[in-house]
Design a protein around this motif. Structure first.
Motif, PDB file in Angstrom:
ATOM      1  N   VAL A   7     -17.736 -25.584  25.011  1.00  0.00           N
ATOM      2  CA  VAL A   7     -18.274 -26.356  23.900  1.00  0.00           C
ATOM      3  C   VAL A   7     -19.315 -25.492  23.201  1.00  0.00           C
ATOM      4  N   ASN A   8     -19.163 -25.342  21.898  1.00  0.00           N
ATOM      5  CA  ASN A   8     -20.087 -24.521  21.113  1.00  0.00           C
ATOM      6  C   ASN A   8     -20.284 -23.123  21.709  1.00  0.00           C
ATOM      7  N   GLN A   9     -19.214 -22.588  22.228  1.00  0.00           N
ATOM      8  CA  GLN A   9     -19.184 -21.247  22.809  1.00  0.00           C
ATOM      9  C   GLN A   9     -20.162 -21.062  23.974  1.00  0.00           C
ATOM     10  N   VAL A  10     -20.486 -22.136  24.656  1.00  0.00           N
ATOM     11  CA  VAL A  10     -21.338 -22.068  25.846  1.00  0.00           C
ATOM     12  C   VAL A  10     -20.709 -22.905  26.965  1.00  0.00           C
ATOM     13  N   SER A  11     -21.175 -22.704  28.139  1.00  0.00           N
ATOM     14  CA  SER A  11     -20.755 -23.463  29.320  1.00  0.00           C
ATOM     15  C   SER A  11     -19.238 -23.463  29.525  1.00  0.00           C
ATOM     16  N   PRO A  12     -18.621 -22.288  29.580  1.00  0.00           N
ATOM     17  CA  PRO A  12     -17.169 -22.282  29.791  1.00  0.00           C
ATOM     18  C   PRO A  12     -16.799 -22.790  31.185  1.00  0.00           C
ATOM     19  N   ILE A  13     -15.671 -23.483  31.243  1.00  0.00           N
ATOM     20  CA  ILE A  13     -15.126 -23.909  32.527  1.00  0.00           C
ATOM     21  C   ILE A  13     -13.706 -23.350  32.620  1.00  0.00           C
ATOM     22  N   GLU A  14     -13.321 -22.999  33.817  1.00  0.00           N
ATOM     23  CA  GLU A  14     -11.957 -22.513  34.036  1.00  0.00           C
ATOM     24  C   GLU A  14     -11.125 -23.655  34.601  1.00  0.00           C
ATOM     25  N   PHE A  15      -9.918 -23.824  34.049  1.00  0.00           N
ATOM     26  CA  PHE A  15      -9.028 -24.892  34.505  1.00  0.00           C
ATOM     27  C   PHE A  15      -8.311 -24.478  35.784  1.00  0.00           C
ATOM     28  N   SER A  16      -8.294 -25.376  36.757  1.00  0.00           N
ATOM     29  CA  SER A  16      -7.463 -25.171  37.939  1.00  0.00           C
ATOM     30  C   SER A  16      -6.011 -25.390  37.508  1.00  0.00           C
ATOM     31  N   GLN A  17      -5.083 -25.017  38.353  1.00  0.00           N
ATOM     32  CA  GLN A  17      -3.677 -25.196  38.014  1.00  0.00           C
ATOM     33  C   GLN A  17      -3.336 -26.665  37.804  1.00  0.00           C
ATOM     34  N   SER A  18      -3.839 -27.547  38.656  1.00  0.00           N
ATOM     35  CA  SER A  18      -3.528 -28.972  38.503  1.00  0.00           C
ATOM     36  C   SER A  18      -4.164 -29.537  37.233  1.00  0.00           C
ATOM     37  N   ARG A  21      -2.072 -28.344  34.250  1.00  0.00           N
ATOM     38  CA  ARG A  21      -0.837 -29.128  34.111  1.00  0.00           C
ATOM     39  C   ARG A  21      -1.132 -30.451  33.407  1.00  0.00           C
ATOM     40  N   LEU A  22      -2.222 -31.110  33.791  1.00  0.00           N
ATOM     41  CA  LEU A  22      -2.608 -32.362  33.124  1.00  0.00           C
ATOM     42  C   LEU A  22      -2.937 -32.123  31.661  1.00  0.00           C
ATOM     43  N   LEU A  23      -3.665 -31.057  31.384  1.00  0.00           N
ATOM     44  CA  LEU A  23      -4.034 -30.741  30.010  1.00  0.00           C
ATOM     45  C   LEU A  23      -2.792 -30.537  29.145  1.00  0.00           C
ATOM     46  N   ILE A  24      -1.831 -29.802  29.655  1.00  0.00           N
ATOM     47  CA  ILE A  24      -0.589 -29.565  28.904  1.00  0.00           C
ATOM     48  C   ILE A  24       0.079 -30.900  28.590  1.00  0.00           C
ATOM     49  N   GLY A  25       0.104 -31.781  29.569  1.00  0.00           N
ATOM     50  CA  GLY A  25       0.715 -33.090  29.358  1.00  0.00           C
ATOM     51  C   GLY A  25      -0.018 -33.939  28.336  1.00  0.00           C
ATOM     52  N   GLU A  39       1.863 -19.174  24.629  1.00  0.00           N
ATOM     53  CA  GLU A  39       1.086 -18.305  25.514  1.00  0.00           C
ATOM     54  C   GLU A  39       1.163 -18.805  26.961  1.00  0.00           C
ATOM     55  N   LEU A  40       1.084 -20.112  27.149  1.00  0.00           N
ATOM     56  CA  LEU A  40       1.162 -20.669  28.500  1.00  0.00           C
ATOM     57  C   LEU A  40       2.545 -20.484  29.124  1.00  0.00           C
ATOM     58  N   ALA A  41       3.553 -20.272  28.311  1.00  0.00           N
ATOM     59  CA  ALA A  41       4.906 -20.020  28.828  1.00  0.00           C
ATOM     60  C   ALA A  41       4.965 -18.703  29.593  1.00  0.00           C
ATOM     61  N   LEU A  42       3.919 -17.890  29.479  1.00  0.00           N
ATOM     62  CA  LEU A  42       3.828 -16.617  30.202  1.00  0.00           C
ATOM     63  C   LEU A  42       3.031 -16.751  31.497  1.00  0.00           C
ATOM     64  N   HIS A  43       2.566 -17.953  31.797  1.00  0.00           N
ATOM     65  CA  HIS A  43       1.720 -18.189  32.970  1.00  0.00           C
ATOM     66  C   HIS A  43       2.486 -17.821  34.249  1.00  0.00           C
ATOM     67  N   PRO A  44       1.801 -17.247  35.231  1.00  0.00           N
ATOM     68  CA  PRO A  44       2.485 -16.875  36.481  1.00  0.00           C
ATOM     69  C   PRO A  44       2.970 -18.070  37.312  1.00  0.00           C
ATOM     70  N   SER A  45       2.421 -19.263  37.081  1.00  0.00           N
ATOM     71  CA  SER A  45       2.825 -20.449  37.836  1.00  0.00           C
ATOM     72  C   SER A  45       4.082 -21.080  37.237  1.00  0.00           C
ATOM     73  N   SER A  46       5.112 -21.221  38.066  1.00  0.00           N
ATOM     74  CA  SER A  46       6.339 -21.861  37.581  1.00  0.00           C
ATOM     75  C   SER A  46       6.091 -23.327  37.221  1.00  0.00           C
ATOM     76  N   GLN A  47       5.135 -23.978  37.874  1.00  0.00           N
ATOM     77  CA  GLN A  47       4.823 -25.369  37.542  1.00  0.00           C
ATOM     78  C   GLN A  47       4.245 -25.482  36.135  1.00  0.00           C
ATOM     79  N   ILE A  48       3.417 -24.521  35.761  1.00  0.00           N
ATOM     80  CA  ILE A  48       2.856 -24.512  34.405  1.00  0.00           C
ATOM     81  C   ILE A  48       3.971 -24.241  33.398  1.00  0.00           C
TER      82      ILE A  48
END
Length: 143
Positions: A7-18, A21-25, A39-48
């Protein structure tokens, strides 16, 4: 692959795989998100990649790449994607069906009547090459 939000280029959070997946949905399947999904179609996780494969707003190149994905779950998802039915050539679907009987069954579980007629004809011809009773029963129910 690292996917983050901030948010406002501060406080970045990294998304877990689960969480990813929810975010994509939850993200709207709109053209504005096209590049993000590609870009996400290149993700190493087959679930993603499988989550992304269900999206309608992908580039033709992404649909084609996902159609030959190492994960059969990704391939099965692409095989039932209505936009993929419009943008991919029939030969791509023949290759997917030949790869595994589960792709043929997945396609038969969806309404083939929604496919463009030329594709439907090719898909049914390819599916009928299997002598699996489940396939033959599903084809009978489709008619």
């Amino acid at each position: 692959m690292k996917v983050t939000a901030q948010v406002n280029q501060v406080s970045p959070i990294e998304f877990s795989q689960s969480s990813l997946r929810l975010l994509i949905g939850f993200l709207e399947d709109e053209p504005v998100n096209h590049a993000f999904f590609d870009e996400l179609a290149l993700h190493p996780s087959s679930q993603i990649r499988a989550e992304v494969a269900g999206k309608l707003n992908l580039s033709a190149a992404t649909f084609e790449r996902l159609s030959v994905d190492p994960s059969i779950e990704v391939v099965k998802t692409i095989s039932t994607n209505s936009t993929a039915w419009e943008v991919l050539p029939a030969e791509v679907f023949k290759t997917m069906i030949r790869r595994d009987v589960s792709v043929a069954l997945e396609m038969l579980a969806w309404s083939l009547g929604e496919m463009r007629p030329d594709l439907r004809e090719v898909v049914l011809a390819e599916i009928l090459k299997y002598d699996d009773p489940a396939i033959l029963d599903a084809v009978q129910n489709e008619k």
